[in-house]
Scaffold this motif. Structure first.
Motif, short mmCIF file in Angstrom:
data_model
loop_
_atom_site.label_atom_id
_atom_site.label_comp_id
_atom_site.label_asym_id
_atom_site.label_seq_id
_atom_site.Cartn_x
_atom_site.Cartn_y
_atom_site.Cartn_z
N ALA A 19 0.86 -1.19 0.00
CA ALA A 19 0.00 0.00 0.00
C ALA A 19 0.90 1.23 0.00
O ALA A 19 1.74 1.40 0.90
CB ALA A 19 -0.91 -0.01 1.21
N TYR A 20 0.73 2.11 -1.01
CA TYR A 20 1.53 3.33 -1.15
C TYR A 20 0.57 4.50 -0.97
O TYR A 20 -0.40 4.63 -1.71
CB TYR A 20 2.18 3.35 -2.53
CG TYR A 20 3.07 4.52 -2.84
CD1 TYR A 20 4.45 4.38 -2.82
CD2 TYR A 20 2.54 5.76 -3.19
CE1 TYR A 20 5.28 5.47 -3.14
CE2 TYR A 20 3.35 6.84 -3.50
CZ TYR A 20 4.72 6.69 -3.48
OH TYR A 20 5.53 7.75 -3.79
N ARG A 21 0.84 5.34 0.05
CA ARG A 21 -0.05 6.46 0.34
C ARG A 21 0.75 7.76 0.39
O ARG A 21 1.82 7.82 1.02
CB ARG A 21 -0.75 6.27 1.70
CG ARG A 21 -1.58 5.00 1.81
CD ARG A 21 -2.90 5.12 1.05
NE ARG A 21 -3.73 3.95 1.25
CZ ARG A 21 -3.73 2.88 0.47
NH1 ARG A 21 -2.89 2.82 -0.55
NH2 ARG A 21 -4.52 1.86 0.71
N ILE A 22 0.24 8.81 -0.24
CA ILE A 22 0.84 10.15 -0.12
C ILE A 22 0.10 10.85 1.02
O ILE A 22 -1.11 11.13 0.94
CB ILE A 22 0.68 10.94 -1.43
CG1 ILE A 22 1.44 10.23 -2.57
CG2 ILE A 22 1.18 12.37 -1.26
CD1 ILE A 22 1.25 10.88 -3.94
N ASN A 23 0.83 11.08 2.09
CA ASN A 23 0.20 11.68 3.27
C ASN A 23 0.05 13.20 3.13
O ASN A 23 -0.94 13.78 3.58
CB ASN A 23 1.02 11.37 4.53
CG ASN A 23 0.99 9.88 4.86
OD1 ASN A 23 0.01 9.19 4.55
ND2 ASN A 23 2.06 9.39 5.49
N SER A 24 1.03 13.85 2.52
CA SER A 24 0.95 15.31 2.33
C SER A 24 1.90 15.69 1.20
O SER A 24 2.85 14.98 0.89
CB SER A 24 1.33 16.05 3.62
OG SER A 24 2.64 15.72 4.02
N GLN A 25 1.60 16.85 0.59
CA GLN A 25 2.51 17.34 -0.44
C GLN A 25 2.41 18.87 -0.51
O GLN A 25 1.41 19.47 -0.13
CB GLN A 25 2.21 16.69 -1.79
CG GLN A 25 0.79 16.83 -2.30
CD GLN A 25 0.59 16.06 -3.62
OE1 GLN A 25 1.54 15.81 -4.34
NE2 GLN A 25 -0.64 15.70 -3.89
N TRP A 26 3.42 19.49 -0.95
CA TRP A 26 3.52 20.94 -1.11
C TRP A 26 4.37 21.21 -2.35
O TRP A 26 4.95 20.26 -2.92
CB TRP A 26 4.10 21.56 0.17
CG TRP A 26 5.41 20.97 0.59
CD1 TRP A 26 6.64 21.44 0.30
CD2 TRP A 26 5.60 19.81 1.40
NE1 TRP A 26 7.60 20.67 0.86
CE2 TRP A 26 6.99 19.65 1.56
CE3 TRP A 26 4.72 18.89 2.03
CZ2 TRP A 26 7.55 18.61 2.30
CZ3 TRP A 26 5.28 17.87 2.77
CH2 TRP A 26 6.67 17.72 2.89
N PRO A 27 4.45 22.43 -2.77
CA PRO A 27 5.15 22.68 -4.04
C PRO A 27 6.57 22.12 -4.04
O PRO A 27 7.40 22.45 -3.19
CB PRO A 27 5.16 24.21 -4.14
CG PRO A 27 3.93 24.62 -3.41
CD PRO A 27 3.83 23.67 -2.24
N GLY A 28 6.82 21.20 -4.94
CA GLY A 28 8.15 20.63 -5.12
C GLY A 28 8.49 19.48 -4.20
O GLY A 28 9.59 18.92 -4.30
N ALA A 29 7.60 19.11 -3.25
CA ALA A 29 7.94 18.04 -2.30
C ALA A 29 6.67 17.35 -1.82
O ALA A 29 5.55 17.84 -1.97
CB ALA A 29 8.73 18.61 -1.13
N SER A 89 6.02 -0.97 7.94
CA SER A 89 5.78 0.30 7.26
C SER A 89 7.06 1.12 7.22
O SER A 89 7.88 1.04 8.13
CB SER A 89 4.68 1.10 7.97
OG SER A 89 3.44 0.46 7.87
N LEU A 90 7.21 1.85 6.15
CA LEU A 90 8.34 2.76 6.02
C LEU A 90 7.80 4.08 5.47
O LEU A 90 6.73 4.11 4.85
CB LEU A 90 9.42 2.17 5.10
CG LEU A 90 8.96 1.77 3.69
CD1 LEU A 90 9.33 2.83 2.67
CD2 LEU A 90 9.58 0.43 3.31
N GLY A 91 8.50 5.15 5.73
CA GLY A 91 8.08 6.45 5.24
C GLY A 91 9.24 7.18 4.61
O GLY A 91 10.39 6.86 4.85
N ALA A 112 3.51 16.69 -11.73
CA ALA A 112 2.67 15.54 -11.34
C ALA A 112 3.39 14.66 -10.34
O ALA A 112 4.62 14.63 -10.26
CB ALA A 112 2.33 14.72 -12.60
N ASN A 113 2.59 13.95 -9.54
CA ASN A 113 3.13 13.06 -8.51
C ASN A 113 2.23 11.82 -8.41
O ASN A 113 1.56 11.59 -7.42
CB ASN A 113 3.20 13.80 -7.17
CG ASN A 113 3.84 12.97 -6.08
OD1 ASN A 113 4.56 12.02 -6.36
ND2 ASN A 113 3.58 13.34 -4.82
N SER A 114 2.23 11.04 -9.48
CA SER A 114 1.36 9.87 -9.52
C SER A 114 1.92 8.75 -8.64
O SER A 114 3.12 8.68 -8.36
CB SER A 114 1.20 9.36 -10.95
OG SER A 114 2.45 9.02 -11.51
#
Length: 274
Positions: free
Chosen positions: A174-184, A247-249, A257-259
């Motif tokens: 399971a791959y989850r994007i917890n948060s994102q901001w410009p460039g990261a 789990s790892l982060g 884009a960040n698919s």
């Protein structure tokens, strides 16, 4: 005396007439001309039910006989061998490579084979061969009594078995994007053992589609080559029990884009995505 002379004259005349008659030639008696026949030869080999090799090495096909079907070929060869091999025959050539073959007793081999239902005719329209084939068919002789096609069978088709299904996956990711901001961005990856075996040490791999990079990771160590990411367990996350997970982060960089990656492998085996 005169009577005696007359008698002598008559006897002389009679004798002369008889001598002349016996001296005339008799009418000649013409002998009937002998019937011309081909010389005898011998069959030294039988190739198949309708092909023979003669004593002089000539190989020829017997005219007006069709090739047997595959399931009748053995019976046709057996019949021809029994009937012709090392037998004296008379041969008449019809066309180059084709002959009419007659047995020593005057039997036409082609007619005999058709009568016995060993072979079918070919190129015949009426006549004794057609009648013999009809009779053999009605009487269910030879090949007509077999569960066998009456003409040459097509070559069997080769069927290819479908490939076996791939083995069931031993892992799920399971791959989850917890948060994102410009460039990261920050993401979490959970690896679950769905097999019945203990996993002791692992390497997880995936491929980014949009040029993302891993900048910092915890609970594992990462390396990256272009779009390909390789993650090796930390000492304390090496064991994954059956139906257990780790789990790892990581923090990552993204331009545009960040698919989410869609395929993962664990120790080289494909995992299902969750």
């Amino acid at each position: 005396m005169a009577a005696r002379k007359h008698l002598l004259v008559l006897l002389t005349l009679f004798t002369a007439a008889c001598t002349a008659e016996s001296a005339s030639p008799a009418s000649p008696v013409r002998a009937s001309s002998p019937v011309a026949q081909e010389p005898m030869t011998r069959v030294r080999a039988v190739v198949d039910g309708r092909t023979v090799e003669l004593a002089d090495g000539t190989k020829a096909r017997i005219s007006l006989l069709a090739a047997p079907s595959s399931c009748a070929a053995a019976a046709a060869l057996e019949f021809a061998t029994k009937t012709l091999l090392d037998k004296d025959v008379r041969v008449t050539s019809i066309t180059p490579g084709e002959i009419v073959l007659v047995l020593a007793d005057g039997t036409d081999y082609a007619l005999l084979a058709v009568q016995n239902g060993v072979l079918r005719t070919e190129g015949v329209d009426g006549g004794p061969l057609t009648a013999a084939e009809t009779e053999a068919s009605q009487a269910k002789r030879g090949l007509w009594a077999q569960d066998c096609p009456t003409s040459a069978s097509p070559a069997p088709t080769t069927t290819t078995s479908p490939p076996p299904p791939p083995p069931a996956p031993t892992c799920a990711v399971a791959y989850r994007i917890n948060s994102q901001w410009p460039g990261a961005f920050q993401a979490e990856v959970t690896v679950r053992n769905v097999s019945s075996e203990l996993i002791d040490g692992w390497t997880l791999r995936w491929r980014f589609a949009d040029g993302q990079t891993v900048t910092q990771m915890w609970n594992a160590t990462s390396s990256q080559n272009g779009a390909d990411v390789s993650v090796v367990n930390a000492g304390y996350t090496a064991l994954i029990v059956p139906d257990g997970s780790v789990s790892l982060g990581f923090n990552g960089g993204a331009k545009g884009a960040n698919s989410v990656p869609t395929s993962f492998t664990l120790n080289g085996a494909a995992c299902k995505a969750e």
